[in-house]
Write a protein that holds these residues in place. Structure first.
Motif, PDB file in Angstrom:
ATOM      1  N   ASP A   3       0.836  -1.195   0.000  1.00 15.11           N
ATOM      2  CA  ASP A   3       0.000   0.000   0.000  1.00 15.11           C
ATOM      3  C   ASP A   3       0.870   1.245   0.000  1.00 15.11           C
ATOM      4  OD1 ASP A   3      -2.239  -1.546  -0.034  1.00 15.11           O
ATOM      5  OD2 ASP A   3      -2.573  -1.447   2.144  1.00 15.11           O
ATOM      6  N   ASN A   4       1.959   1.224   0.806  1.00 18.28           N
ATOM      7  CA  ASN A   4       2.865   2.365   0.838  1.00 18.28           C
ATOM      8  C   ASN A   4       3.542   2.565  -0.509  1.00 18.28           C
ATOM      9  OD1 ASN A   4       2.280   2.865   3.507  1.00 18.28           O
ATOM     10  ND2 ASN A   4       3.989   1.610   4.279  1.00 18.28           N
ATOM     11  N   ALA A   5       3.909   1.453  -1.158  1.00 15.74           N
ATOM     12  CA  ALA A   5       4.552   1.547  -2.479  1.00 15.74           C
ATOM     13  C   ALA A   5       3.604   2.167  -3.489  1.00 15.74           C
ATOM     14  CB  ALA A   5       4.984   0.151  -2.945  1.00 15.74           C
ATOM     15  N   PHE A   6       2.323   1.782  -3.431  1.00 14.32           N
ATOM     16  CA  PHE A   6       1.358   2.341  -4.370  1.00 14.32           C
ATOM     17  C   PHE A   6       1.168   3.837  -4.126  1.00 14.32           C
ATOM     18  CE2 PHE A   6      -2.940   3.355  -5.828  1.00 14.32           C
ATOM     19  CZ  PHE A   6      -2.862   2.889  -7.129  1.00 14.32           C
ATOM     20  N   ALA A   7       1.071   4.213  -2.835  1.00 15.56           N
ATOM     21  CA  ALA A   7       0.908   5.634  -2.507  1.00 15.56           C
ATOM     22  C   ALA A   7       2.130   6.431  -2.945  1.00 15.56           C
ATOM     23  CB  ALA A   7       0.695   5.785  -0.990  1.00 15.56           C
ATOM     24  N   THR A   8       3.322   5.859  -2.738  1.00 20.98           N
ATOM     25  CA  THR A   8       4.553   6.541  -3.182  1.00 20.98           C
ATOM     26  C   THR A   8       4.596   6.655  -4.705  1.00 20.98           C
ATOM     27  OG1 THR A   8       5.714   5.590  -1.277  1.00 20.98           O
ATOM     28  CG2 THR A   8       7.067   6.510  -3.038  1.00 20.98           C
ATOM     29  N   ALA A   9       4.120   5.606  -5.383  1.00 21.71           N
ATOM     30  CA  ALA A   9       4.101   5.629  -6.850  1.00 21.71           C
ATOM     31  C   ALA A   9       3.193   6.739  -7.362  1.00 21.71           C
ATOM     32  CB  ALA A   9       3.628   4.267  -7.375  1.00 21.71           C
ATOM     33  N   VAL A  10       2.021   6.852  -6.768  1.00 23.92           N
ATOM     34  CA  VAL A  10       1.088   7.910  -7.171  1.00 23.92           C
ATOM     35  C   VAL A  10       1.706   9.285  -6.926  1.00 23.92           C
ATOM     36  CG1 VAL A  10      -1.151   8.959  -6.687  1.00 23.92           C
ATOM     37  CG2 VAL A  10      -0.945   6.467  -6.807  1.00 23.92           C
ATOM     38  N   ALA A 189      12.850  -0.401 -17.191  1.00 26.16           N
ATOM     39  CA  ALA A 189      12.976   0.146 -15.835  1.00 26.16           C
ATOM     40  C   ALA A 189      12.059  -0.589 -14.869  1.00 26.16           C
ATOM     41  CB  ALA A 189      12.642   1.637 -15.844  1.00 26.16           C
ATOM     42  N   ILE A 190      10.850  -0.933 -15.328  1.00 25.74           N
ATOM     43  CA  ILE A 190       9.924  -1.687 -14.461  1.00 25.74           C
ATOM     44  C   ILE A 190      10.544  -3.029 -14.077  1.00 25.74           C
ATOM     45  CG2 ILE A 190       7.728  -2.942 -14.454  1.00 25.74           C
ATOM     46  CD1 ILE A 190       6.568  -0.638 -16.139  1.00 25.74           C
ATOM     47  N   ALA A 191      11.121  -3.723 -15.071  1.00 26.88           N
ATOM     48  CA  ALA A 191      11.752  -5.019 -14.788  1.00 26.88           C
ATOM     49  C   ALA A 191      12.914  -4.857 -13.810  1.00 26.88           C
ATOM     50  CB  ALA A 191      12.240  -5.642 -16.093  1.00 26.88           C
ATOM     51  N   LEU A 192      13.735  -3.827 -14.026  1.00 28.74           N
ATOM     52  CA  LEU A 192      14.898  -3.619 -13.170  1.00 28.74           C
ATOM     53  C   LEU A 192      14.499  -3.238 -11.744  1.00 28.74           C
ATOM     54  CD1 LEU A 192      17.999  -3.297 -12.874  1.00 28.74           C
ATOM     55  CD2 LEU A 192      17.689  -0.880 -13.476  1.00 28.74           C
ATOM     56  N   GLU A 193      13.607  -2.249 -11.642  1.00 27.00           N
ATOM     57  CA  GLU A 193      13.225  -1.765 -10.315  1.00 27.00           C
ATOM     58  C   GLU A 193      12.482  -2.840  -9.515  1.00 27.00           C
ATOM     59  OE1 GLU A 193      14.444   0.906  -9.233  1.00 27.00           O
ATOM     60  OE2 GLU A 193      15.262   1.536 -11.162  1.00 27.00           O
ATOM     61  N   THR A 194      11.707  -3.667 -10.202  1.00 24.48           N
ATOM     62  CA  THR A 194      11.022  -4.769  -9.510  1.00 24.48           C
ATOM     63  C   THR A 194      12.030  -5.758  -8.936  1.00 24.48           C
ATOM     64  OG1 THR A 194       9.106  -4.551 -10.973  1.00 24.48           O
ATOM     65  CG2 THR A 194       9.323  -6.617  -9.770  1.00 24.48           C
ATOM     66  N   GLY A 197      13.525  -4.420  -5.931  1.00 21.63           N
ATOM     67  CA  GLY A 197      12.616  -4.228  -4.808  1.00 21.63           C
ATOM     68  C   GLY A 197      12.094  -2.808  -4.698  1.00 21.63           C
ATOM     69  N   ASP A 198      12.410  -1.938  -5.671  1.00 23.15           N
ATOM     70  CA  ASP A 198      11.901  -0.563  -5.657  1.00 23.15           C
ATOM     71  C   ASP A 198      10.547  -0.542  -6.354  1.00 23.15           C
ATOM     72  OD1 ASP A 198      11.387   2.096  -5.644  1.00 23.15           O
ATOM     73  OD2 ASP A 198      13.232   2.722  -6.669  1.00 23.15           O
ATOM     74  N   LEU A 199       9.541  -0.999  -5.620  1.00 24.87           N
ATOM     75  CA  LEU A 199       8.224  -1.156  -6.237  1.00 24.87           C
ATOM     76  C   LEU A 199       7.562   0.177  -6.548  1.00 24.87           C
ATOM     77  CD1 LEU A 199       6.806  -4.157  -4.177  1.00 24.87           C
ATOM     78  CD2 LEU A 199       7.954  -4.172  -6.396  1.00 24.87           C
ATOM     79  N   LEU A 201       8.769   3.072  -7.866  1.00 26.95           N
ATOM     80  CA  LEU A 201       9.085   3.564  -9.202  1.00 26.95           C
ATOM     81  C   LEU A 201       8.498   2.641 -10.267  1.00 26.95           C
ATOM     82  CD1 LEU A 201      10.465   5.592 -11.007  1.00 26.95           C
ATOM     83  CD2 LEU A 201      12.613   4.324 -10.747  1.00 26.95           C
ATOM     84  N   ALA A 202       8.587   1.321 -10.036  1.00 26.41           N
ATOM     85  CA  ALA A 202       8.028   0.374 -10.999  1.00 26.41           C
ATOM     86  C   ALA A 202       6.522   0.560 -11.130  1.00 26.41           C
ATOM     87  CB  ALA A 202       8.341  -1.060 -10.559  1.00 26.41           C
ATOM     88  N   LEU A 203       5.847   0.742 -10.009  1.00 29.09           N
ATOM     89  CA  LEU A 203       4.401   0.961 -10.058  1.00 29.09           C
ATOM     90  C   LEU A 203       4.061   2.280 -10.737  1.00 29.09           C
ATOM     91  CD1 LEU A 203       3.219  -0.262  -6.534  1.00 29.09           C
ATOM     92  CD2 LEU A 203       2.405  -1.101  -8.753  1.00 29.09           C
ATOM     93  N   GLY A 204       4.838   3.316 -10.454  1.00 23.85           N
ATOM     94  CA  GLY A 204       4.601   4.618 -11.078  1.00 23.85           C
ATOM     95  C   GLY A 204       4.706   4.528 -12.593  1.00 23.85           C
ATOM     96  N   LEU A 205       5.742   3.844 -13.076  1.00 25.64           N
ATOM     97  CA  LEU A 205       5.905   3.676 -14.518  1.00 25.64           C
ATOM     98  C   LEU A 205       4.780   2.820 -15.099  1.00 25.64           C
ATOM     99  CD1 LEU A 205       9.761   3.108 -14.538  1.00 25.64           C
ATOM    100  CD2 LEU A 205       8.555   5.036 -15.578  1.00 25.64           C
TER     101      LEU A 205
END
Length: 233
Positions: A3-10, A189-194, A197-199, A201-205
């Motif tokens: 949830d925190n990753a999604f909020a950070t992505a937004v 970048a999504i593949a790399l960041e995932t 573990g940097d979800l 940025l991956a979620l944002g993209l």
């Protein structure tokens, strides 16, 4: 945590994060360049294939249709071999550059544009051949008219090409190298960041990529509806 990753992505998307903006800009630049080249080659080639009659035409049609499913890693490997230092085009020094990524994506989406254009023009010719012949048009001279008449149907092929190019990972990774600030696209970048573990940025993209795809499809749908209304008077 998710949830925190999604909020950070937004938050990253809404803040216009420079790193994220640079990756999105490069992705769109590469994808739209490849799509433009594929359209310049694929529209006339597909129309000519629809109307021309020559020995082995059916074989060419089958091969083009088969290439619609060309594995991206194979396309990437082919471009890599061409552009590597020992390859025939190695002197150009294009490996691990955006230009190499454009070449790989063009190879991937060109069969899609050619095949769908061929089908569209073939159907239109079957419907309007008698009328066009009465106007003194040969098969080849009718190509511009048929392409214009089928422009709304061709949008489907264009969107299919854009979708494949924008979602591509394997080919661009092989020829681009996923170099930060130089050849890193949204998908790589999504593949790399995932994997790192940097979800966030991956979620944002992922959110941006999905929004672009939805926006383009909505625009195509609206265009088709307007065309139907105009055609219906």
């Amino acid at each position: 945590m998710q949830d925190n990753a999604f909020a950070t992505a937004v938050a990253l998307v809404l803040s216009g994060d420079p790193q994220l903006a640079q990756i999105v800009a490069l992705s769109l630049s590469v994808t739209l360049s490849a799509l433009g080249i594929a359209l310049l080659i694929g529209l006339p080639a597909g129309a000519a294939l629809a109307l021309a009659r020559f020995p082995g035409r059916n074989v060419v049609v089958v091969v083009v249709n088969a290439l619609m499913g060309l594995p991206p890693v194979v396309a990437g490997l082919a471009v890599y071999l061409l552009l590597s230092r020992a390859g025939p085009l190695g002197f150009l020094g294009l490996l691990f550059t955006p230009e190499a990524m454009v070449a790989a994506q063009t190879i991937l989406i060109l069969p899609i544009i050619v095949s769908l254009t061929r089908q569209t023009v073939e159907d239109l010719w079957a419907e309007y051949a008698e009328h066009l012949r009465a106007l003194g048009m040969s098969r080849m001279r009718a190509i511009p008219t048929l392409l214009w008449d089928g422009r709304f149907s061709l949008v489907t092929g264009i969107l299919a090409g854009f979708g494949r190019a924008s979602a591509e990972v394997g080919a661009v990774l092989i020829v681009g190298g996923n170099i930060a600030g130089h050849t890193r696209t949204m998908t790589t970048a999504i593949a790399l960041e995932t994997s790192k573990g940097d979800l966030a940025l991956a979620l944002g993209l992922g959110i941006i990529l999905l929004a672009i795809t939805l926006g383009l499809n909505a625009a195509a749908f609206a265009t088709a509806r307007v065309a139907q209304r105009i055609a219906g008077g």
